[in-house]
Design a protein around this motif. Structure first.
Motif, mmCIF file in Angstrom:
data_model
loop_
_atom_site.group_PDB
_atom_site.id
_atom_site.type_symbol
_atom_site.label_atom_id
_atom_site.label_comp_id
_atom_site.label_asym_id
_atom_site.label_seq_id
_atom_site.Cartn_x
_atom_site.Cartn_y
_atom_site.Cartn_z
ATOM 1 N N PHE A 67 0.837 -1.198 0.000
ATOM 2 C CA PHE A 67 0.000 0.000 0.000
ATOM 3 C C PHE A 67 0.874 1.251 0.000
ATOM 4 C CE2 PHE A 67 -2.409 3.422 1.872
ATOM 5 C CZ PHE A 67 -3.725 3.227 1.463
ATOM 6 N N THR A 68 1.887 1.259 0.877
ATOM 7 C CA THR A 68 2.784 2.417 0.965
ATOM 8 C C THR A 68 3.513 2.657 -0.347
ATOM 9 O OG1 THR A 68 3.099 2.080 3.345
ATOM 10 C CG2 THR A 68 4.777 3.366 2.196
ATOM 11 N N GLU A 69 3.936 1.586 -1.005
ATOM 12 C CA GLU A 69 4.675 1.729 -2.258
ATOM 13 C C GLU A 69 3.802 2.299 -3.364
ATOM 14 O OE1 GLU A 69 7.906 1.525 -5.005
ATOM 15 O OE2 GLU A 69 7.694 1.761 -2.833
ATOM 16 N N VAL A 70 2.550 1.851 -3.444
ATOM 17 C CA VAL A 70 1.643 2.438 -4.434
ATOM 18 C C VAL A 70 1.546 3.941 -4.223
ATOM 19 C CG1 VAL A 70 -0.748 2.575 -5.224
ATOM 20 C CG2 VAL A 70 0.276 0.349 -4.780
ATOM 21 N N MET A 71 1.359 4.336 -2.975
ATOM 22 C CA MET A 71 1.209 5.762 -2.679
ATOM 23 C C MET A 71 2.511 6.530 -2.912
ATOM 24 S SD MET A 71 -1.827 6.438 -2.210
ATOM 25 C CE MET A 71 -3.386 5.608 -1.963
ATOM 26 N N ARG A 72 3.628 5.908 -2.643
ATOM 27 C CA ARG A 72 4.913 6.563 -2.914
ATOM 28 C C ARG A 72 5.085 6.811 -4.410
ATOM 29 N NH1 ARG A 72 9.886 5.871 -4.717
ATOM 30 N NH2 ARG A 72 9.438 3.741 -5.409
ATOM 31 N N LEU A 73 4.674 5.856 -5.209
ATOM 32 C CA LEU A 73 4.832 5.971 -6.656
ATOM 33 C C LEU A 73 3.987 7.105 -7.242
ATOM 34 C CD1 LEU A 73 4.908 2.192 -7.625
ATOM 35 C CD2 LEU A 73 6.801 3.831 -7.854
ATOM 36 N N VAL A 74 2.905 7.452 -6.564
ATOM 37 C CA VAL A 74 2.077 8.567 -7.051
ATOM 38 C C VAL A 74 2.341 9.844 -6.252
ATOM 39 C CG1 VAL A 74 0.276 7.060 -7.949
ATOM 40 C CG2 VAL A 74 0.105 7.889 -5.595
ATOM 41 N N GLY A 75 3.415 9.839 -5.444
ATOM 42 C CA GLY A 75 3.834 11.051 -4.764
ATOM 43 C C GLY A 75 3.116 11.356 -3.473
ATOM 44 N N CYS A 76 2.560 10.339 -2.817
ATOM 45 C CA CYS A 76 1.845 10.543 -1.555
ATOM 46 C C CYS A 76 2.577 9.872 -0.403
ATOM 47 C CB CYS A 76 0.423 9.989 -1.652
ATOM 48 S SG CYS A 76 -0.588 10.803 -2.901
#
Length: 300
Positions: A67-76
């Motif tokens: 979950f964290t990685e998905v959000m990191r990839l979109v800048g969150c």
């Protein structure tokens, strides 16, 4: 209502299970859902928002790194109020699991992919935790395991969920332990020949397991030198009898029970002579946990 740490998992950092290349899989999952033209993003723009991740059903949390990685990839950025292995109690209402900060359009681009992964991984962990708990409640010494019945392209997440929930992964892939099934034995000519060929290639470092549908086949496998014998599709009473006979003659052979075993019938197969109970349903047909991501009202 709230979040409770599962005692056995309190000191574990499950992210350390993940090899360095795991992030490339997350990028592929995100890419699959990205729009060619982001009309939703056009509607909301780059306004900075904070969203709450709510757990809406009870179970074991798993999948936070994904979950964290998905959000990191979109800048969150994600700030967690819980960790993998914690038990969510949503019996009295939804529970805040994390807060996510970023531009609104980026939050919404990552939302569904991140939730899909988290809900499925947590579903596997919850099923695994339930299975392991049932064994502990009856004082069984063995281990519950998943199988290779995983979703193509999503195996890493499902296997990760098994470990978080307290179950064994069984084989992560075909290179981890040799499983000789009916087709191998049919083609090789006999259990004894199949085991001999497998042992020659596997050497000392890889275990060899044989699937057996009868006591006679199981005895032949143990005699041939199999490290693990799977008693497949036995009725509970017959399985316990066969396991006891095998353990008496071959005390170092691991006995696995598998085939048609459900959460409700699993305890019927447990005995001091059964070391492993494997269930394909832990990674095939599991119930997903319910999560949602909601943008919070602006502070006055």
């Amino acid at each position: 209502m709230g979040i409770e740490a599962v005692t056995a998992n309190e000191s574990f950092n499950f992210e350390h299970l993940l090899a360095p290349n795991w992030r490339s899989a997350v990028q592929r999952w995100l890419d699959e859902d990205l729009p060619s033209m982001d009309i939703g993003g056009f509607v909301v723009g780059d306004k900075m928002e904070t969203a709450a991740l709510y757990g809406k059903s009870s179970g074991v949390l798993a999948g936070a790194p994904f979950f964290t990685e998905v959000m990191r990839l979109v800048g969150c950025e994600v700030e967690w109020a819980a960790k993998d292995g914690d038990r969510i109690d949503a019996s009295s209402g939804k529970v805040v699991i994390a807060r996510v900060k970023g531009s609104c359009r980026h939050l919404l681009i990552g939302e569904r992919t991140a939730l899909n992964i988290l809900s499925r991984c947590s579903g596997v962990a919850t099923a695994a935790d339930d299975a392991a708990r049932r064994g502990r409640e009856v004082g069984w010494h063995g281990m519950v395991a998943g199988t290779r019945k995983t979703t193509p392209g999503f195996r890493l997440v499902e296997k990760y969920g098994l470990v978080v929930g307290g179950a064994a992964t069984h084989r992560n892939d075909l290179s981890q332990m040799v499983m000789l099934k009916d087709n191998h034995i049919m083609s090789a000519g006999s259990i004894t020949k199949a085991v001999a060929l497998a042992k020659r290639a596997a050497g000392f470092s890889i275990k060899v397991e044989v699937e057996a549908g009868t006591y006679e086949a199981a005895h032949e496998a143990a005699t041939a030198g199999a490290d693990v014998v799977m008693l497949d599709n036995f009725e509970p009473a017959a399985l316990k009898k066969a396991a006891a006979r095998l353990k008496k003659e071959f005390p170092n052979v691991l006995i696995e029970a598998s085939g048609g075993i459900t959460a409700d019938t699993m305890t019927q197969f447990m005995s001091p002579d059964v070391d492993v109970i494997s269930r394909g349903s832990l990674t095939q047909g599991y119930a997903c946990l319910d999560f949602s991501l909601k943008v919070l009202p602006a502070e006055p």
